[in-house]
Design a protein around this motif. Sequence first.
Motif, PDB file in Angstrom:
ATOM      1  N   MET A  58      39.420  36.814  50.723  1.00 10.02           N
ATOM      2  CA  MET A  58      40.144  36.006  49.537  1.00 10.02           C
ATOM      3  C   MET A  58      41.290  36.995  49.106  1.00 10.02           C
ATOM      4  N   GLU A  59      40.532  38.297  48.711  1.00  7.23           N
ATOM      5  CA  GLU A  59      41.137  39.588  47.971  1.00  7.23           C
ATOM      6  C   GLU A  59      42.423  39.895  48.912  1.00  7.23           C
ATOM      7  N   LYS A  60      42.039  40.113  50.245  1.00 10.13           N
ATOM      8  CA  LYS A  60      43.036  40.390  51.205  1.00 10.13           C
ATOM      9  C   LYS A  60      43.900  39.680  51.396  1.00 10.13           C
ATOM     10  N   ARG A  61      43.647  38.211  51.282  1.00 15.71           N
ATOM     11  CA  ARG A  61      44.971  37.148  51.478  1.00 15.71           C
ATOM     12  C   ARG A  61      45.649  37.047  49.998  1.00 15.71           C
ATOM     13  N   GLY A  62      45.401  37.851  49.008  1.00 12.34           N
ATOM     14  CA  GLY A  62      46.084  37.970  47.789  1.00 12.34           C
ATOM     15  C   GLY A  62      45.496  37.200  46.563  1.00 12.34           C
ATOM     16  N   THR A  63      44.205  36.956  46.345  1.00 14.64           N
ATOM     17  CA  THR A  63      43.522  36.459  45.278  1.00 14.64           C
ATOM     18  C   THR A  63      43.133  37.464  44.605  1.00 14.64           C
ATOM     19  N   LYS A  64      43.450  37.749  43.596  1.00 16.86           N
ATOM     20  CA  LYS A  64      42.712  38.950  42.672  1.00 16.86           C
ATOM     21  C   LYS A  64      41.371  38.633  41.877  1.00 16.86           C
ATOM     22  N   ILE A  65      40.130  39.458  42.411  1.00 14.91           N
ATOM     23  CA  ILE A  65      38.936  39.039  41.822  1.00 14.91           C
ATOM     24  C   ILE A  65      38.573  40.117  40.992  1.00 14.91           C
ATOM     25  N   HIS A  66      38.286  39.793  39.825  1.00 10.86           N
ATOM     26  CA  HIS A  66      37.706  40.491  38.844  1.00 10.86           C
ATOM     27  C   HIS A  66      36.249  40.662  38.760  1.00 10.86           C
ATOM     28  N   TRP A  67      35.720  41.537  39.452  1.00  8.74           N
ATOM     29  CA  TRP A  67      34.181  41.883  39.813  1.00  8.74           C
ATOM     30  C   TRP A  67      33.553  42.481  38.432  1.00  8.74           C
ATOM     31  N   ILE A  68      32.371  41.705  38.184  1.00 10.91           N
ATOM     32  CA  ILE A  68      31.573  42.389  37.109  1.00 10.91           C
ATOM     33  C   ILE A  68      30.151  42.365  37.685  1.00 10.91           C
ATOM     34  N   ASN A  69      29.496  43.348  37.071  1.00 13.19           N
ATOM     35  CA  ASN A  69      28.136  43.568  37.500  1.00 13.19           C
ATOM     36  C   ASN A  69      26.869  42.575  36.973  1.00 13.19           C
ATOM     37  N   ALA A  70      26.419  42.206  38.103  1.00 13.68           N
ATOM     38  CA  ALA A  70      25.445  40.803  37.934  1.00 13.68           C
ATOM     39  C   ALA A  70      24.519  41.255  36.809  1.00 13.68           C
ATOM     40  N   THR A  71      24.094  42.495  36.808  1.00  5.93           N
ATOM     41  CA  THR A  71      22.820  42.944  35.636  1.00  5.93           C
ATOM     42  C   THR A  71      23.440  43.188  34.347  1.00  5.93           C
ATOM     43  N   MET A  72      24.715  43.099  34.201  1.00  5.88           N
ATOM     44  CA  MET A  72      25.249  43.288  32.542  1.00  5.88           C
ATOM     45  C   MET A  72      24.513  42.045  31.895  1.00  5.88           C
ATOM     46  N   PRO A  73      24.195  42.580  30.590  1.00  2.89           N
ATOM     47  CA  PRO A  73      23.868  41.454  29.378  1.00  2.89           C
ATOM     48  C   PRO A  73      24.796  40.369  29.365  1.00  2.89           C
ATOM     49  N   MET A  74      24.416  39.089  29.166  1.00 10.09           N
ATOM     50  CA  MET A  74      25.262  38.002  29.116  1.00 10.09           C
ATOM     51  C   MET A  74      26.403  38.126  28.102  1.00 10.09           C
ATOM     52  N   GLU A  75      25.931  38.633  26.974  1.00 11.88           N
ATOM     53  CA  GLU A  75      27.142  38.780  25.879  1.00 11.88           C
ATOM     54  C   GLU A  75      28.249  39.593  26.447  1.00 11.88           C
ATOM     55  N   GLU A  76      27.959  40.789  27.233  1.00 16.91           N
ATOM     56  CA  GLU A  76      28.960  41.593  27.862  1.00 16.91           C
ATOM     57  C   GLU A  76      29.804  41.072  28.730  1.00 16.91           C
ATOM     58  N   LYS A  77      29.229  40.211  29.778  1.00 15.00           N
ATOM     59  CA  LYS A  77      29.895  39.339  30.833  1.00 15.00           C
ATOM     60  C   LYS A  77      30.988  38.440  30.069  1.00 15.00           C
ATOM     61  N   ILE A  78      30.366  37.625  28.972  1.00 14.09           N
ATOM     62  CA  ILE A  78      31.185  36.798  28.376  1.00 14.09           C
ATOM     63  C   ILE A  78      32.422  37.544  27.892  1.00 14.09           C
ATOM     64  N   ALA A  79      31.989  38.681  27.014  1.00 14.20           N
ATOM     65  CA  ALA A  79      33.351  39.473  26.234  1.00 14.20           C
ATOM     66  C   ALA A  79      34.144  39.907  27.451  1.00 14.20           C
ATOM     67  N   SER A  80      33.938  40.254  28.622  1.00 17.21           N
ATOM     68  CA  SER A  80      34.676  40.860  29.732  1.00 17.21           C
ATOM     69  C   SER A  80      35.714  39.581  30.061  1.00 17.21           C
ATOM     70  N   VAL A  81      35.191  38.631  30.177  1.00 15.52           N
ATOM     71  CA  VAL A  81      36.025  37.588  30.545  1.00 15.52           C
ATOM     72  C   VAL A  81      37.035  37.109  29.311  1.00 15.52           C
ATOM     73  N   LYS A  82      36.551  37.135  28.574  1.00 14.20           N
ATOM     74  CA  LYS A  82      37.297  36.630  27.378  1.00 14.20           C
ATOM     75  C   LYS A  82      38.539  37.693  26.981  1.00 14.20           C
ATOM     76  N   GLU A  83      38.165  39.053  27.302  1.00 17.57           N
ATOM     77  CA  GLU A  83      39.127  40.055  27.226  1.00 17.57           C
ATOM     78  C   GLU A  83      40.183  39.870  28.415  1.00 17.57           C
ATOM     79  N   LEU A  84      39.708  39.519  29.705  1.00 14.76           N
ATOM     80  CA  LEU A  84      40.868  39.217  30.632  1.00 14.76           C
ATOM     81  C   LEU A  84      41.744  38.113  30.266  1.00 14.76           C
ATOM     82  N   LEU A  85      41.067  37.058  29.780  1.00 14.73           N
ATOM     83  CA  LEU A  85      41.927  35.778  29.288  1.00 14.73           C
ATOM     84  C   LEU A  85      42.988  36.270  28.253  1.00 14.73           C
ATOM     85  N   ASN A  86      42.661  36.918  27.426  1.00  7.21           N
ATOM     86  CA  ASN A  86      43.557  37.494  26.395  1.00  7.21           C
ATOM     87  C   ASN A  86      44.543  38.614  26.401  1.00  7.21           C
ATOM     88  N   ARG A  87      44.526  39.251  27.867  1.00 11.17           N
ATOM     89  CA  ARG A  87      45.424  40.232  28.185  1.00 11.17           C
ATOM     90  C   ARG A  87      46.671  40.058  28.125  1.00 11.17           C
TER      91      ARG A  87
END
Length: 305
Positions: A276-305
Amino acid sequence: MNKYDLITIVGPTASGKTTFACHLAYNIDTEIISGDSRQVYKSMDIGTGKDLDDYIVNGKNIPYHLIDIREAGDKYNIFEYQHDFHKVYTDIKGRGNLPILCGGSGLYVESVLRGYSLVNVPENKELRKKYENHSLSELTEILGSYKALHNTTDVDTAQRAIRAIEIEEYKCSHPLEANEFPPINSLVVGVDIDRELRREKISKRLNARLKEGMIEEIQSILDKGIDPEDLIYYGLEYKYVTLYLLKKLTYEEMHDQLEIAIHQFAKRQMTWFRGMEKRGTKIHWINATMPMEEKIASVKELLNR
């Protein structure tokens, strides 16, 4: 948050993407659309890993869609999924919410993100008769002879391979029309899990599901009169447990072959997402072991960029 029309969360099996999606949905007060090709079926709960308890976060039920919408034994396809998705997507957007698409069926997810032009391919009885006695390896080779391969991610049974050939054969003589649905501007987040950790979680989860009653669940579906071949068609848990119940595999053979098949499936999922990435879809990868709060914060930061 108006920059995107959708949040998409992808990842291989056992990466924890559903739990993450549910907590994110709770945090931003929205709803989830499933992107799983097998969770559409009723009664197929343990084997497909619906984990519906995940959709309750801090006592709140997270609305979910495209789960339990078809009867076990049906042959649901990507054409139907695309139409069902857009009905739900339009409804959620119309109520002012930013939907979350979550699932590991890469073809289903990509079909709606990129607006695949699809046709509802009818059954070709002559073709099915022609290939009914071919082995899976022979069918896979035949499928590979078509220039425009549709998908081999889930082709782990002869029935699925024949269906894939059926689709390719139909497309040869029926040119696709203009896209019915446009591409969707989505923030795509991938849950990246270390290979060894993924293997460990898959093995533990398989043993847990067997203890939870997966064999009994599949037996109960068979007891309702569903043709065993229809369950084998779904692959993975439904293929190997059904073969065990038909006494074509011992318990140990069923367990070991299924475990290997799930590991191979997770690897194919990651191959699809990289594609999918090679076909042009940008995927923002986050580590599965990150605390839930950090995962959510990462997505909200991406949304608000």
